[in-house]
Design a protein around this motif. Structure first.
Motif, PDB file in Angstrom:
ATOM      1  N   GLU A   3      -5.706   2.661  -0.966  1.00  0.00           N
ATOM      2  CA  GLU A   3      -5.788   3.353   0.320  1.00  0.00           C
ATOM      3  C   GLU A   3      -6.577   2.547   1.338  1.00  0.00           C
ATOM      4  OE1 GLU A   3      -6.247   8.078   1.255  1.00  0.00           O
ATOM      5  OE2 GLU A   3      -7.831   7.136   0.060  1.00  0.00           O
ATOM      6  N   ARG A   4      -7.621   1.876   0.876  1.00  0.00           N
ATOM      7  CA  ARG A   4      -8.508   1.125   1.766  1.00  0.00           C
ATOM      8  C   ARG A   4      -8.142  -0.347   1.874  1.00  0.00           C
ATOM      9  NH1 ARG A   4     -14.411   3.644  -0.125  1.00  0.00           N
ATOM     10  NH2 ARG A   4     -13.984   5.797   0.559  1.00  0.00           N
TER      11      ARG A   4
ATOM     12  N   THR B 214      -8.187   4.873  -4.338  1.00  0.00           N
ATOM     13  CA  THR B 214      -9.010   4.570  -3.165  1.00  0.00           C
ATOM     14  C   THR B 214      -8.908   3.103  -2.785  1.00  0.00           C
ATOM     15  OG1 THR B 214     -10.549   6.340  -3.763  1.00  0.00           O
ATOM     16  CG2 THR B 214     -11.347   4.681  -2.224  1.00  0.00           C
TER      17      THR B 214
END
Length: 327
Positions: free
Chosen positions: A198-199, A195
């Motif tokens: 991804e961010r 995550t």
């Protein structure tokens, strides 16, 4: 007559106590060793442990067995060094990085550029084994993750060995490398890395050359830097009291098995590394290769950062071990 009977009884009692005392006799088998691993059974970093277990039990012909109690679900990974030191378990598969607080010079094991059998020839293994016995009450059977190096994986392309302003997920193993290259170390649990990538919370991460695909990280990773640096330092430790209870024959079987499995593990992990590289590049991860001069500088910075840390905390022992490695 009564005195003779009493004497005979006492003599038999003393003999019985001696025979049953583990501190005064060497176990000839069958002998069961309770073992744990720092990762779950199906993790690839445990493969060499189960190679060792299978081969050891084959060679010992029933006189020595390893009773696998589990991974971190049995004993948390960072508590396993105390468990084997205190004899709660007889044997552990554990990275040296997990017991650096107890033995600071162990932080240098990852810095070896040699294979385990080369370390044995140079006296580096014997040096480490003596320290493990003296400081940790364990017998160091050796390193069972040969040839697995660490890499930096990025989502921003770089042409020079500089990470200026880049946020990189780290562990203590290579935090100093990231800092020396100008990066910003970020501590994130493995389960949160996907995550974070991804961010854009981090621009990259460090990890060994195998199994980022197990986490799916290749899906959110654009680049891997070659060459790798350091080596994964997973070893097998045996409680020293347990070791001393074994017969000389069983000890030698364990030593001979360890030497054989070192070679088999090297071949096994070389294959896994090749397969992993082929897989992640087929999924779009690109390889960053520096020019020869920059590659040399990249490795120089990485190893200097590692040795500086070791020599700061363990100057005398660190210098001795570095000399044995020929560095």
């Amino acid at each position: 007559m009564a005195k003779k009977l009493i004497f005979a009884y006492v003599l038999m009692l003393v003999i019985g106590i001696i025979a049953l005392s583990p501190a005064l006799t060497l176990a000839k088998g069958p002998f069961n060793l309770k073992a744990v691993t720092f990762l779950p059974k199906n993790n690839s970093f445990c493969d060499a442990f189960f190679m060792f277990k299978k081969e050891l039990e084959k060679r010992a012909k029933g006189d020595l067995l390893i009773n696998y109690a589990g991974g971190p679900e049995a004993i948390p990974s960072f508590e396993q060094i105390e468990a084997v030191t205190n004899g709660m378990v007889d044997l552990v598969l554990l990275p040296a990085a997990y017991y650096v607080p107890q033995l600071p010079v162990a932080n240098a094991i990852k810095l070896s550029t040699l294979m385990p059998w080369e370390e044995r020839k140079r006296g580096a293994y014997d040096f480490l084994n003596r320290l493990h016995q003296k400081k940790l009450n364990v017998y160091y059977l050796g390193r069972f993750s040969p040839g697995i190096k660490f890499h930096l994986y990025l989502n921003r392309k770089i042409d020079r060995p500089r990470l200026t302003g880049m946020k990189i997920r780290v562990t203590p193993i290579y935090k100093g490398v990231v800092q020396a290259l100008g990066g910003i170390p970020v501590t994130i649990a493995p389960g949160e890395v996907y995550t974070a990538l991804e961010r854009g919370v981090v621009d990259g991460y460090g990890w060994p050359s195998v199994k980022i695909s197990d986490f799916g990280w290749h899906e959110v990773t654009k680049y891997i830097i070659d060459p790798g640096f350091y080596q994964v330092d997973v070893g097998i430790l045996v409680n020293l009291n347990t070791w001393n209870k074994l017969s000389p024959e069983l000890r030698q079987i364990m030593i001979d098995t360890a030497k054989q499995v070192e070679h088999r593990a090297a071949d096994h992990y070389a294959r896994l590394i090749k397969e992993e590289r082929e897989f992640i590049t087929s999924k779009g991860v690109k390889v960053i290769n520096f020019c020869p001069e920059d590659e040399k500088e990249y490795l120089r910075v990485a190893y200097k950062a590692g040795w500086d840390e070791v020599l700061k905390k363990s100057p005398e022992l660190g210098a001795q071990y570095k000399g044995l490695l020929g560095q």
